[in-house]
Structure formats: C-alpha cells, structure tokens
Design an enzyme around this catalytic site. Structure first.
Site, PDB file in Angstrom:
ATOM      1  N   HIS A   1       0.816  -1.217   0.000  1.00  0.00           N
ATOM      2  CA  HIS A   1       0.000   0.000   0.000  1.00  0.00           C
ATOM      3  C   HIS A   1       0.846   1.262   0.000  1.00  0.00           C
ATOM      4  O   HIS A   1       0.341   2.352  -0.265  1.00  0.00           O
ATOM      5  CB  HIS A   1      -0.995  -0.013   1.176  1.00  0.00           C
TER       6      HIS A   1
ATOM      7  N   ASP B   1       0.486  -7.607   1.245  1.00  0.00           N
ATOM      8  CA  ASP B   1       0.840  -6.205   1.504  1.00  0.00           C
ATOM      9  C   ASP B   1       2.349  -5.998   1.546  1.00  0.00           C
ATOM     10  O   ASP B   1       2.883  -5.360   2.450  1.00  0.00           O
ATOM     11  CB  ASP B   1       0.199  -5.724   2.813  1.00  0.00           C
TER      12      ASP B   1
ATOM     13  N   SER C   1       4.560   2.149   8.168  1.00  0.00           N
ATOM     14  CA  SER C   1       4.300   1.056   7.230  1.00  0.00           C
ATOM     15  C   SER C   1       5.536   0.704   6.418  1.00  0.00           C
ATOM     16  O   SER C   1       6.188   1.579   5.853  1.00  0.00           O
ATOM     17  CB  SER C   1       3.169   1.447   6.275  1.00  0.00           C
TER      18      SER C   1
END
Length: 488
Positions: A41, A72, A161
């Site tokens: 993402h 992911d 992230s």
C-alpha cells in the site's frame, strides 16, 4: 530507508479517468541482493517512487519489481550505485559498513520487539518498543486476505508502514503494516506485523517466477464440526476429527476430487481438529488455512477425507482463488463499456468502496452483497456486471435513476462478463437491445439510435473512449460497428 511515493489512483466510479495524484511517506529496509522491502500500500498505483537512506540528504529513484497485494508487500530496486555505497550483504561485508537486514524466526509470546521507521510527527527515524501479544491468522486489510500475522502492543502509525521489526537479537522478525483498525491513519496501542514466514514466501515466489504469483487456495468453503449430532450424522467415528466441506469452486483443480459433504481429516499429514485448527509449535494451535498459505501455486497437498463413512486419501493441486467479486484488481485499471449513456463495469471491492465508502459492506445493494458472499464463479472469467450509472440524455429517458443494478442478460442471452456484454452490444444486428437486470427490470434501447447517441454523450462528458483498453483488446478481430468510438 524512507520511501517517498506519488500515487495516481483510478477513479472506479468514473473509470475513464484517474483521481488527483497525492504523495505519501512510508518506511522500508534493505535486504540481501540489493533490494528494498516495503508495504504494497506504500507504492500502490505509483507514478514515482524515491527512497532515501538514513543520514543521507539525497533521494534516489526506485523501481517497483513486484507488488504482493494479498500479503501487503512490495519489492524495490535502485539502479544508482551511489545509493548502495558501502552497504554490505546481510551475511558479511566490510566490518564498518552498514549491512543489509537479515531475517530471524517467528517470535514467541511476550518476546520483546522494536519497530523502526518514519512515522508521522517528525522527519528523523523513530524507534518504539513493545512485546508480542498474539500470533494467529490475521485479516490483512489491504489485500482482504487472511495470512499469519503477529500482534504487538507497540503503536504502528502512518509512516511506520513497511519498516522492519526487530527482536532482542537484532534480527528482523517482520514488517510493520497496519494498526488495530486496519488503517494507517489511526494511532493505536496495537499494531500488526507481517512475519518472516510470509515475507520469505513472497521473496521465494518472486525468485522462482520472476514476478509475484500470489498465495494459493484450495477453493473450498468449510464449516466447523464441533456439534456431536453433526459428527454422528456424518458417520464420524469417536476418534475422528475434521471440518465439513460445504462448497467447492468449480473452477479450481480440487473440484475434480473434493465434493460437498466431504470431511477433511488431515492436510499434509497434519490432523485437522473439529474447530478447523492444527497444532502449531509447542502448546499452540492455528487455523489450518495457514498450511495452505505455505504452499505455492501449483503445489500438491495430500488430503485425508471421510466420505460417507469411508476414509480416502488423494492429492489436490493448490490454485489461485477465483472470486466472483474480486477483493482487488492487482493495480490494473478498471474496465468499463459505455453505450447510450449506460456505463457498464464489473464489480470488485475497490469499486464498492468507491461507491459506498468505508461501510461498503453494509451499504452496497443486497443483490451484489449476496453474490459476493454466497455465490461462486461457475467458470474462470465470470464477472458480476452492473449498470454503474446512466449519463442522462434523450436516448435513455426514464432510465436515469438506474444505478448499480446487476445485468443478467442481453437479448435473452445470459451474461458471462463485461467483454461478453460488449461483444453482444457491438455485434447486435437486431432492432432493439434488451437488457434484463436484477428484480426483472428491463431496459430497452433502439440499437442504431443508441450507437449514434454514444458519441455525443462522450463528447459532453469528456470521455475519451467508449470502452477501456482491455475490453477493446478482447474485441480485436471481431469488433462490430462503433467499437472504436472516440470523442471528437
């Protein structure tokens, strides 16, 4: 490293155009082979990706080698040798040089961990500590999949992230990827980490295939067998345990051997319990779907099943899941087709999220949700196609309020997918087009009038083409009148 990405996402509600571009900041880290790992993402629908090493004042352009939407994760490369400088391999290199990060094993409950990255609130690197609080099959919010995940009590905020998570020995035990609410904009005291087992599967998949193929599926729906009456009715012996196969996808290889009402007793020699779990390390259990996720596409799995009281053993091939309503489209542009102002598109979760917001799973039309939850694809390329909206014009007078209605057939022919609908409309030689929708609603268009009106409607709305490039490609060599209609 710090990852800078410029994104330009498609507009699923207006599929002929894209949304305004935006920028994001996230984290990543160098691994062996001069590669960088980060989250999918973090670079989804990227137009430009740049990376910067800690302590450096220079950003370098990066190339996205692979994006694993389900897990992911994304793999990046940087061509400029100046970026790599004195970085040594994880296993060695100059003593004073920084080394590529090496991976450790799966941590245990209450093990100390450290999250490193570039979260919001500052420009420099941030380090937060916590402990492992849970290890189980977890829902990955970005790809909608369920894979092994590690829950920690350290906050994972926007910008964290893609950053590495280290154990007390300095080995990387995972990648930070989401917070409690499944988003990266909600600071929480609970974060989730992608474990090394999933990371290594992604990297091995890329190494073997030169691209990301994905995680496999058996192609079945199953239910627990904790009720004694259910077990007795299925003729299970007192010592037998397993799960009941409710449905089998007709498009998967397992459909040649598995049947509804079979009971899966074991998977690759691991006994499956009545609650769907298998032994996992000392004193722990985990969903048997974890064993499936450890396979690669095309791998065989050894099953022991109970069928009508008889124990059978056979091999089934693990394949890519084929969902009637896909959870994502892996970075592709949305498909569409327009005639007489009627905009047709196949349904996928990103489309529903675009139309109905974060509560799409509650607010979407019942017929679409029913097909998503309860229906399986009957053939490989089957799609649920809807009239997403009607661009008002004289030719579609009275149809303006039709929105997100499923198309069942065209001229009484059951619909397979969007390409099938397009070919029938473009190749139609009848006077009228009959489009049957859910709830028995019917739209009727005069064929030639509809084709002629399409050009004016496209010009009014600034639409460059009557169909997306993939739909156009499907008509190559068999396109009918108007297949290449363009505004102006």
């Amino acid at each position: 490293v710090k990852v800078y990405c410029t994104h330009c996402e498609p507009n699923f509600s207006l599929p002929w155009q894209r949304k305004r571009q935006y920028s994001s900041l996230s984290s990543g880290f160098v691994i062996s082979g001069r590669r960088i790992l980060t989250n999918a993402h973090s670079v989804d629908y990227h137009t430009q990706v740049k990376v910067k090493r800690r302590g450096s004042d220079t950003k370098f352009l990066a190339t996205v080698l692979a994006i694993g939407t389900e897990c992911d994760m994304a793999l990046l490369a940087v061509e400029d040798p100046e970026f790599w400088g004195d970085v040594g391999d994880a296993a060695g290199g100059p003593l004073a040089a920084p080394k590529a990060i090496s991976f450790g094993g799966l941590p245990h409950l209450q093990d100390d961990v450290v999250v490193v990255g570039y979260p919001i609130g500052g420009d420099t690197i941030s380090v937060t500590s916590g402990v492992v609080s849970r290890i189980e099959v977890t829902s990955y919010s970005h790809g909608g999949s369920e894979l092994l995940g590690i829950q920690i009590d350290a906050a994972i905020n926007s910008g964290n992230s893609g950053g590495p998570v280290f154990d007390a020995d300095g080995s990387c035990v995972g990648i930070a990827f989401q917070s409690l609410k499944g988003g990266n904009d909600d600071p929480e005291g609970i974060g989730y980490v992608i474990p090394t087992a999933v990371i290594e599967h992604f990297l091995e998949d890329y190494r073997k295939n030169g691209c990301y193929k994905g995680f496999p599926s058996l192609g079945i729906e199953w239910q627990k067998m904790e009720n004694p009456q259910l077990r007795n009715a299925m003729r299970m012996q007192p010592g037998q345990k397993g799960v009941l196969v409710r449905r089998v996808e007709s498009t998967c290889p397992a459909s040649a051997k598995l049947r509804p009402w079979d009971i899966i007793l074991s998977f690759d020699g691991h006994g499956v319990s009545n609650d769907g779990t298998v032994p996992f390390r000392s004193g722990e259990r985990i969903s048997f779907s974890y064993l499936i996720s450890q396979k690669f596409l095309g791998d065989a799995a050894e099953l022991e099943i109970l069928r009508e009281g008889e124990v059978l053993k056979f091999s089934v091939v693990c394949s890519s899941p084929n969902r009637l309503v896909p959870l994502h489209i892996k970075g592709a542009a949305p498909s569409y087709f327009i005639v007489a102002g009627l905009v047709f598109t196949p349904v996928c979760v990103p489309y529903l999220r675009s139309e109905y917001g974060k509560d799409w799973d509650y607010d979407s039309p019942v017929m679409i949700l029913r097909r998503m939850i309860h229906d399986m694809a009957d053939f490989a390329d089957q799609q649920v196609v809807v009239v997403s909206q009607v661009l008002a014009a004289e030719v579609n007078l009275g149809y303006e309020e039709v929105m997100n209605s499923v198309v069942n057939s065209v001229n009484k022919v059951p619909l397979r997918n969007l390409a099938h609908l397009t070919s029938m409309v473009e190749g139609c030689h009848e006077e009228y087009l009959w489009l049957e929708l859910d709830f028995q609603d019917t739209l009727v268009l005069h064929t030639e009038t509809a084709r002629k009106a399409t050009r004016d409607i496209m010009a009014t709305h600034g639409i460059p083409a009557a169909m997306s490039a993939d739909v156009q490609a499907s008509l190559t060599g068999k396109a009918g009148p108007g297949a290449t209609v363009r505004a102006g």
